[in-house]
Design a protein around this motif. Structure first.
Motif, PDB file in Angstrom:
ATOM      1  N   ASN A 212      10.294 -22.469  57.675  1.00  0.00           N
ATOM      2  CA  ASN A 212      11.680 -22.594  57.213  1.00  0.00           C
ATOM      3  C   ASN A 212      12.032 -24.068  57.012  1.00  0.00           C
ATOM      4  O   ASN A 212      13.156 -24.499  57.295  1.00  0.00           O
ATOM      5  CB  ASN A 212      12.637 -21.973  58.235  1.00  0.00           C
ATOM      6  N   ALA A 213      11.062 -24.863  56.515  1.00  0.00           N
ATOM      7  CA  ALA A 213      11.232 -26.314  56.452  1.00  0.00           C
ATOM      8  C   ALA A 213      12.457 -26.724  55.638  1.00  0.00           C
ATOM      9  O   ALA A 213      13.184 -27.653  56.020  1.00  0.00           O
ATOM     10  CB  ALA A 213       9.975 -26.962  55.875  1.00  0.00           C
ATOM     11  N   ARG A 214      12.701 -26.044  54.534  1.00  0.00           N
ATOM     12  CA  ARG A 214      13.860 -26.416  53.715  1.00  0.00           C
ATOM     13  C   ARG A 214      15.162 -26.142  54.456  1.00  0.00           C
ATOM     14  O   ARG A 214      16.135 -26.894  54.325  1.00  0.00           O
ATOM     15  CB  ARG A 214      13.813 -25.672  52.378  1.00  0.00           C
ATOM     16  N   SER A 215      15.183 -25.089  55.246  1.00  0.00           N
ATOM     17  CA  SER A 215      16.375 -24.803  56.058  1.00  0.00           C
ATOM     18  C   SER A 215      16.541 -25.845  57.156  1.00  0.00           C
ATOM     19  O   SER A 215      17.668 -26.208  57.509  1.00  0.00           O
ATOM     20  CB  SER A 215      16.276 -23.403  56.659  1.00  0.00           C
ATOM     21  N   VAL A 216      15.424 -26.318  57.711  1.00  0.00           N
ATOM     22  CA  VAL A 216      15.487 -27.399  58.711  1.00  0.00           C
ATOM     23  C   VAL A 216      16.124 -28.628  58.097  1.00  0.00           C
ATOM     24  O   VAL A 216      17.015 -29.267  58.692  1.00  0.00           O
ATOM     25  CB  VAL A 216      14.082 -27.729  59.251  1.00  0.00           C
ATOM     26  N   LEU A 217      15.704 -28.999  56.900  1.00  0.00           N
ATOM     27  CA  LEU A 217      16.256 -30.192  56.247  1.00  0.00           C
ATOM     28  C   LEU A 217      17.736 -30.023  55.944  1.00  0.00           C
ATOM     29  O   LEU A 217      18.518 -30.976  56.078  1.00  0.00           O
ATOM     30  CB  LEU A 217      15.481 -30.484  54.962  1.00  0.00           C
ATOM     31  N   SER A 218      18.149 -28.826  55.564  1.00  0.00           N
ATOM     32  CA  SER A 218      19.571 -28.570  55.321  1.00  0.00           C
ATOM     33  C   SER A 218      20.374 -28.739  56.601  1.00  0.00           C
ATOM     34  O   SER A 218      21.466 -29.324  56.588  1.00  0.00           O
ATOM     35  CB  SER A 218      19.775 -27.158  54.760  1.00  0.00           C
ATOM     36  N   ALA A 219      19.840 -28.234  57.717  1.00  0.00           N
ATOM     37  CA  ALA A 219      20.525 -28.386  59.001  1.00  0.00           C
ATOM     38  C   ALA A 219      20.599 -29.853  59.411  1.00  0.00           C
ATOM     39  O   ALA A 219      21.631 -30.322  59.929  1.00  0.00           O
ATOM     40  CB  ALA A 219      19.815 -27.569  60.074  1.00  0.00           C
ATOM     41  N   LEU A 220      19.521 -30.600  59.178  1.00  0.00           N
ATOM     42  CA  LEU A 220      19.519 -32.025  59.525  1.00  0.00           C
ATOM     43  C   LEU A 220      20.558 -32.787  58.711  1.00  0.00           C
ATOM     44  O   LEU A 220      21.200 -33.720  59.220  1.00  0.00           O
ATOM     45  CB  LEU A 220      18.130 -32.613  59.304  1.00  0.00           C
ATOM     46  N   LYS A 221      20.751 -32.427  57.456  1.00  0.00           N
ATOM     47  CA  LYS A 221      21.778 -33.076  56.639  1.00  0.00           C
ATOM     48  C   LYS A 221      23.163 -32.833  57.220  1.00  0.00           C
ATOM     49  O   LYS A 221      24.012 -33.734  57.244  1.00  0.00           O
ATOM     50  CB  LYS A 221      21.704 -32.551  55.201  1.00  0.00           C
ATOM     51  N   ARG A 222      23.408 -31.620  57.692  1.00  0.00           N
ATOM     52  CA  ARG A 222      24.699 -31.327  58.306  1.00  0.00           C
ATOM     53  C   ARG A 222      24.855 -32.077  59.629  1.00  0.00           C
ATOM     54  O   ARG A 222      25.932 -32.549  59.971  1.00  0.00           O
ATOM     55  CB  ARG A 222      24.851 -29.820  58.513  1.00  0.00           C
ATOM     56  N   MET A 223      23.758 -32.190  60.371  1.00  0.00           N
ATOM     57  CA  MET A 223      23.796 -32.951  61.622  1.00  0.00           C
ATOM     58  C   MET A 223      24.095 -34.422  61.368  1.00  0.00           C
ATOM     59  O   MET A 223      24.769 -35.081  62.166  1.00  0.00           O
ATOM     60  CB  MET A 223      22.471 -32.798  62.367  1.00  0.00           C
TER      61      MET A 223
END
Length: 575
Positions: A212-223
């Motif tokens: 789910n790497a792309r979802s991880v990156l999306s979450a990191l952007k929100r963080m």
């Protein structure tokens, strides 16, 4: 406490620790858990972490696994009268974190359950009783008073479709449930010693977050948009405080590497339906081992436009069989129609059963893909009973087969790109011929190895290079044991031919081969010149290979006057 589960004695304990002002971690320590989801080699148990915030209003962030029911509820009652709880934040509805939601609702009937829209819908279907709820979107807030304002950070697919993070603006603690966690159980609440946990941290990422790497990156952007984060309060393992920047940085780096992949496979599953989520995760993990990216999508909550966009970039598609009856059937069948309508004949496909009795036939789904001109990437995976180790390993190997098939052209291109002089020079590095054999649980694996060398005298140690997409890679984590079988010059062709052939997913690699068991349980090849019993001590990432360092505890030579088979390559950029 020693608890009995399924006839096995397991050590279950509780720990409470104040991690920030007004904030207590309630950690359920499962010391002996030897398997979790698809993680095949769990060595260090796991924890289920819950958190209590007591201010003008009180909030409980997640609960625990139902195996801890009495222990957890007694511990909670020692901290607060549950009837006083105002909010229950459900980070996601996977049972290991929400297994005691019904119990909390019984003890606190006026509590408000906070979660994403999908989470609340799941809970309504599961709890089957009315309860007060508050659906939150990204940035929505719940005010507990005295500066404790809980802000929702939407983080779907990490690794459940309904996941949210929760940020306390006063303490700067970010509650992340599965993300940034690991299956590692000890008495330390925080990540004091990164050397102890980094292997488990990476293993957890590879199995559950990498697909789910792309979802991880999306979450990191929100963080990144949050104010400073002081602590990441994970759902499993130690909380991140001492090494927070380093470990979140690794998530970012690993996910960026995955997201850069040229090839993507769409994996569709149905959360909380049979074993669809776990089986799909095992297949996805096998795919990512080949350097192919994965986008996972839950058919319960998939948006038709998102399905079309994913299918437009996917080189392959994997689907779990949907239900034919029940509340989810109509939604899943509609989503499946969108998927089938968005396919193209250049794509490869794979189908697996969800393990539920009312599922659509896997063969019916296979025929639908075939009729559309798609190429099968692996044989349909049929699951009739509760998945065991063999089934999960079969799923992982099937995913690897699909990934290798889709990346074959890229691999051939890279093989031809090396300068010919350098290529020939590298080919002059000679090596012995060996077969690595291993057993973990009830399953075995093997591979031919040539990049083997003695690595140390004290202790006696060897190094072995293992390609990341090899099936045996899952047997070569720290603490795992294996046998290094040495092949004999002039008498190695039969064994080498056997173990070099391509095995179908889940196949017995030792059929027709005479073996006997070593003290560590792994198979010894009876026709090998010598063998050594090894235990993995460390793994070094070397690009497309892992270099495994292992200590040697025992060994034997069958023919003292025979020599080791030697391998000479003409070129150095492929086997």
């Amino acid at each position: 406490m020693v608890a009995v589960a399924e006839g096995i004695q397991r050590r279950l304990t509780m720990q409470t620790t104040e991690i920030a002002p007004d904030t207590t971690a309630i950690r359920s320590l499962d010391w002996d858990r030897d398997r979790f989801d698809i993680e095949f080699g769990l060595q260090n148990g796991t924890t289920y972490n819950s958190f209590l915030i007591q201010s003008e209003k009180t909030a409980l962030v997640d609960t625990s696994h139902e195996k801890f029911r009495q222990l957890y509820l007694d511990t909670l009652k020692g901290l607060i009268d549950p009837a006083r709880l105002d909010y229950l934040v459900v980070s996601h509805t996977e049972p290991d974190h929400s297994g005691l939601v019904k119990d909390i609702l019984a003890l606190a009937p006026n509590i408000t359950v906070v979660g994403s829209k999908v989470a609340i819908q799941f809970l309504e279907n599961w709890v089957n009783q009315p309860f007060q709820s508050q659906i939150v979107k990204n940035g929505d807030r719940v005010d507990l008073g005295n500066g404790h304002i809980l802000e929702a950070v939407i983080a779907p697919n990490l690794h459940w479709p309904d996941t949210i993070f929760t940020y306390d603006t006063k303490t700067q603690v970010l509650f992340t449930c599965d993300a940034f966690g690991m299956h590692y159980c000890d008495d330390y609440t925080f990540d004091e010693d990164i050397d102890l946990i980094e292997n488990d941290f990476k293993y957890y990422y590879d199995c559950l977050m990498g697909p789910n790497a792309r979802s991880v990156l999306s979450a990191l952007k929100r963080m990144d948009k949050l104010p400073e984060i002081s602590t990441i309060a994970t759902g499993h393992g130690p909380l991140l405080y001492h090494n927070l920047s380093e470990l979140t940085g690794r998530y970012r780096r690993w996910s960026e590497e995955q997201a850069k992949a040229d090839t993507t496979v769409a994996v569709f599953y149905i959360s909380d339906y049979g074993y669809s989520d776990r089986l799909s995760q095992a297949i996805a993990h096998g795919i990512t081992k080949t350097g192919v990216a994965v986008d996972m999508m839950d058919l319960r909550s998939a948006d038709p436009q998102e399905i079309k966009e994913l299918m437009s970039i996917a080189s392959g598609v994997v689907m779990g069989t949907p239900p034919t009856t029940g509340d989810v059937a109509a939604v899943a069948q509609t989503a499946m129609g969108t998927i089938l309508g968005a396919t193209n004949p250049k794509q490869s496909f794979g189908v697996f059963e969800s393990g539920a009795g009312e599922s659509e036939s896997a063969y019916l789904l296979v025929n639908k893909f075939r009729d559309l001109g798609l190429t099968p990437g692996f044989a349909p995976i049929l699951v009739k009973d509760t998945p065991d180790e063999q089934v999960y390993q079969l799923c992982e190997e099937a995913g690897t087969d699909l990934g290798q098939c889709l990346s074959r052209d890229r691999t051939i291109k890279q093989t031809k790109s090396l300068d010919s002089d350098l290529d020939k020079a590298l080919g002059r590095i000679s090596s012995g011929l060996y077969v690595i054999t291993a057993k973990k649980g009830n399953i075995t694996s093997a591979m031919v190895a040539s990049w083997v060398a003695q690595a140390s005298f004290k202790p006696l140690g060897v190094s072995v290079a293992v390609a990341k997409d090899r099936a045996i890679e899952s047997f070569m984590y720290v603490g795992d044991r294996f046998i290094l079988n040495v092949l004999e010059a002039g008498n190695y062709q039969g064994l080498m031919k056997h173990f070099l052939k391509r095995f179908p997913p889940g196949a017995n690699r030792f059929e027709g081969i005479k073996t006997y068991s070593a003290s560590n349980g792994s198979p010894i090849l009876a026709d090998a010149l010598a063998y050594m019993e090894c235990e993995v001590k460390s793994r070094l990432d070397c690009g497309d290979h892992w270099t495994i360092y292992a200590t040697v505890s025992a060994g034997r030579v069958s023919k003292t006057d025979a020599m080791t088979a030697v391998h000479h390559r003409k070129v150095g950029n492929h086997y």
